[in-house]
Design an enzyme around this catalytic site. Structure first.
Site, short mmCIF file in Angstrom:
data_model
loop_
_atom_site.label_atom_id
_atom_site.label_comp_id
_atom_site.label_asym_id
_atom_site.label_seq_id
_atom_site.Cartn_x
_atom_site.Cartn_y
_atom_site.Cartn_z
N LYS A 34 -74.36 -8.66 -36.08
CA LYS A 34 -74.53 -9.91 -36.59
C LYS A 34 -73.62 -10.98 -36.40
O LYS A 34 -72.99 -10.73 -35.94
CB LYS A 34 -74.15 -9.33 -38.11
CG LYS A 34 -74.87 -10.89 -38.78
CD LYS A 34 -74.71 -10.63 -41.15
CE LYS A 34 -75.28 -11.22 -41.86
NZ LYS A 34 -74.26 -10.93 -43.23
N HIS A 58 -68.71 -7.90 -51.41
CA HIS A 58 -69.33 -7.09 -52.05
C HIS A 58 -68.45 -5.30 -50.21
O HIS A 58 -67.39 -6.36 -50.27
CB HIS A 58 -71.14 -6.91 -50.71
CG HIS A 58 -70.88 -7.37 -49.48
ND1 HIS A 58 -70.23 -9.04 -49.30
CD2 HIS A 58 -71.01 -6.99 -47.83
CE1 HIS A 58 -70.47 -9.07 -47.66
NE2 HIS A 58 -70.51 -7.59 -47.13
N ASP A 62 -68.80 -3.44 -46.74
CA ASP A 62 -70.28 -3.01 -45.74
C ASP A 62 -70.66 -1.17 -45.60
O ASP A 62 -69.54 -0.60 -46.55
CB ASP A 62 -69.53 -3.24 -44.90
CG ASP A 62 -68.87 -4.80 -44.63
OD1 ASP A 62 -69.37 -5.11 -45.18
OD2 ASP A 62 -68.10 -5.09 -43.15
N HIS A 92 -65.46 -7.38 -50.18
CA HIS A 92 -64.72 -8.99 -49.43
C HIS A 92 -65.96 -9.99 -50.17
O HIS A 92 -66.98 -9.38 -50.13
CB HIS A 92 -64.36 -8.59 -48.36
CG HIS A 92 -65.99 -8.21 -47.58
ND1 HIS A 92 -65.82 -7.03 -47.44
CD2 HIS A 92 -66.83 -9.22 -46.69
CE1 HIS A 92 -67.10 -6.32 -46.47
NE2 HIS A 92 -67.31 -7.68 -46.13
#
Length: 340
Positions: free
Chosen positions: A207, A226, A228, A282
Site C-alpha cells: 500500500k 485501528h 491491522d 495506531h
C-alpha cells in the site's frame, strides 16, 4: 456535498482555508485533544537486527508495544529510495491519470487500485472521512499478482516494487522465526501457520499512503485508530512525523528514525499467540505544511487458511481466547464490523 466528492484530498488541500466538516473528528478523537501531554514520552523500541540479542528484544516489543522499528535490516537504502521515488512520482501524476487505477471496491472484495476517501459516498451517518489517498496492489506470490492494478507510470515502478518485495519476504520470515521462538515454539511454527511457502502461500499486499498538507491538522486524522488485520506490517515512512501508537491509555508518536523500517504486529499474530503478542492500535496525524507518505506491506495468510491460537499455547490454565477462522471470513467480519 455534491462537487467535493469528485475532488481528491490533494485538490482540496490546494484550495481550502478550513477543513470541511466531514473531516473534523469528534473531540475525543482529535489529535490535539488526545495526544500525550506531560514529561518525556517513552519511545517504541528501535532494534538492531545485526545484534545477536535482537530476537529476544523483538519478542519483548511484540508483547509490550505491538510495534517496533528495525535498523540494519539488510534492505539496501538504494532499494528503499527507489520504492519511495516511484511512489511519489505516481501521486504527482494528474488526477485523471491516477483515477485510471481507481478500481477499489472493498464491498465486492476488490481492494487493489487507487482510492481517495472522498470517493466513499456510502459513508454511514456521522462517520468521518480521513485525510488521505492510497494505492493498493498485491506484490507476491506471483500467481496472485495482477499487474493491471499496478501503475504503468512512472517508468521503473514495477521493478522498484518487485526488488523491495524480495527483501520484505526475507525479513518477514526472519521476524516470524524470532516471534515463534519467543513463544517457546519451533522457529518455523508461525510461518507454517500463516501459509508458509509455495502456492497458496502468504500474500504480500503493498500500500502507499499519501497525506497532503491539511489546513487544520489538529482536527483531522490521516488514518483513524485501528489494528491491522494481517499478520505483520512492514512500513517505510517518509521523514514527516505522523504515526501514533496507543499504549497504557496514551497516544505516543512513533518517532522517525532514518533508515529504519517500522514493524506492526497485526491481528493474526495476536490470535496465533493466544494474546501473548499484541496487535498495535495506531493512527496517523497529518501536517499543515508537509506531505506525509508511507509504504506499508501487509503480510497476510491466504484467504482459505484457518488461523487460530497455536495448540501448544492453549492449556487448562490458559484457554483459547480467540476463535479459529478462515482469514477471508475474519476480514469480512472486521471490514463489516460483524461479531468475531
Amino acid at each position: 456535498m455534491g462537487e467535493a466528492h469528485h475532488q481528491s484530498v490533494q485538490e482540496l488541500a490546494a484550495s481550502l482555508g478550513a477543513l470541511p466538516p466531514e473531516f473534523v473528528r469528534p473531540e475525543h478523537e482529535q489529535p490535539a485533544a488526545t495526544a500525550f501531554q506531560g514529561g518525556a514520552a517513552p519511545d517504541a523500541p528501535v532494534i538492531d537486527m545485526s545484534d545477536p540479542g535482537c530476537g529476544a528484544r523483538i519478542a519483548d516489543a511484540a508483547r509490550e508495544w505491538g510495534l517496533f522499528q528495525i535498523v540494519n535490516h539488510g534492505v539496501p537504502s538504494s532499494v528503499v529510495a527507489e520504492l519511495q521515488r516511484v511512489g511519489r512520482a505516481f501521486f504527482d501524476l494528474p488526477r485523471e491519470e491516477k483515477a485510471r487505477h481507481a478500481a477499489m471496491d472493498p464491498a465486492s472484495g476488490k481492494i487493489e487500485g487507487y482510492g481517495t476517501t472522498l470517493r466513499l459516498d456510502d459513508d454511514l451517518e456521522g462517520k468521518k472521512k480521513t485525510w488521505n489517498e492510497f494505492l493498493f496492489h498485491v506484490v507476491a506470490p506471483p500467481e496472485k499478482v495482477d499487474h493491471g492494478a499496478w501503475p504503468r507510470s512512472p517508468a521503473g515502478y514495477r521493478e522498484a516494487n518487485e526488488a523491495y518485495c524480495l527483501h520484505v519476504q526475507r525479513l518477514a520470515r526472519e521476524l516470524f522465526g524470532y516471534l515463534s521462538l519467543g513463544l517457546g515454539l519451533e522457529e518455523g511454527a508461525m510461518a507454517e501457520a500463516f501459509g508458509g511457502a509455495g502456492a497458496g502461500g502468504m500474500v504480500f499486499l503493498q500500500k502507499i499512503n499519501f497525506y497532503p498538507p491539511c489546513p487544520q491538522p489538529e482536527l483531522a486524522l490521516g488514518v483513524a485508530p485501528h489494528t491491522d488485520m494481517s499478520t505483520l506490517t512492514l512500513l517505510v515512512p517518509n521523514e514527516v512525523q505522523g504515526l501514533q501508537v496507543f499504549k497504557d491509555g496514551h497516544w505516543y508518536d512513533a518517532k522517525y528514525v532514518p533508515d529504519a523500517l517500522i514493524v506492526h504486529i497485526g491481528d493474526q499474530i495476536e490470535i496465533f499467540s493466544n494474546g501473548a503478542y499484541k496487535a498495535v492500535l495506531h493512527r496517523t496525524t497529518v501536517n499543515k505544511e508537509k506531505t506525509r507518505m508511507s509504504w506499508p506491506v501487509f503480510v497476510e495468510p491466504p484467504g482459505e487458511l484457518v488461523v487460530g491460537p497455536h495448540p501448544q499455547l492453549v492449556t487448562e490454565e490458559n484457554q483459547a481466547k480467540y476463535k479459529a477462522k478462515k482469514y477471508k471470513d475474519y476480514q469480512h467480519c472486521k471490514i463489516n464490523k460483524l461479531p468475531m
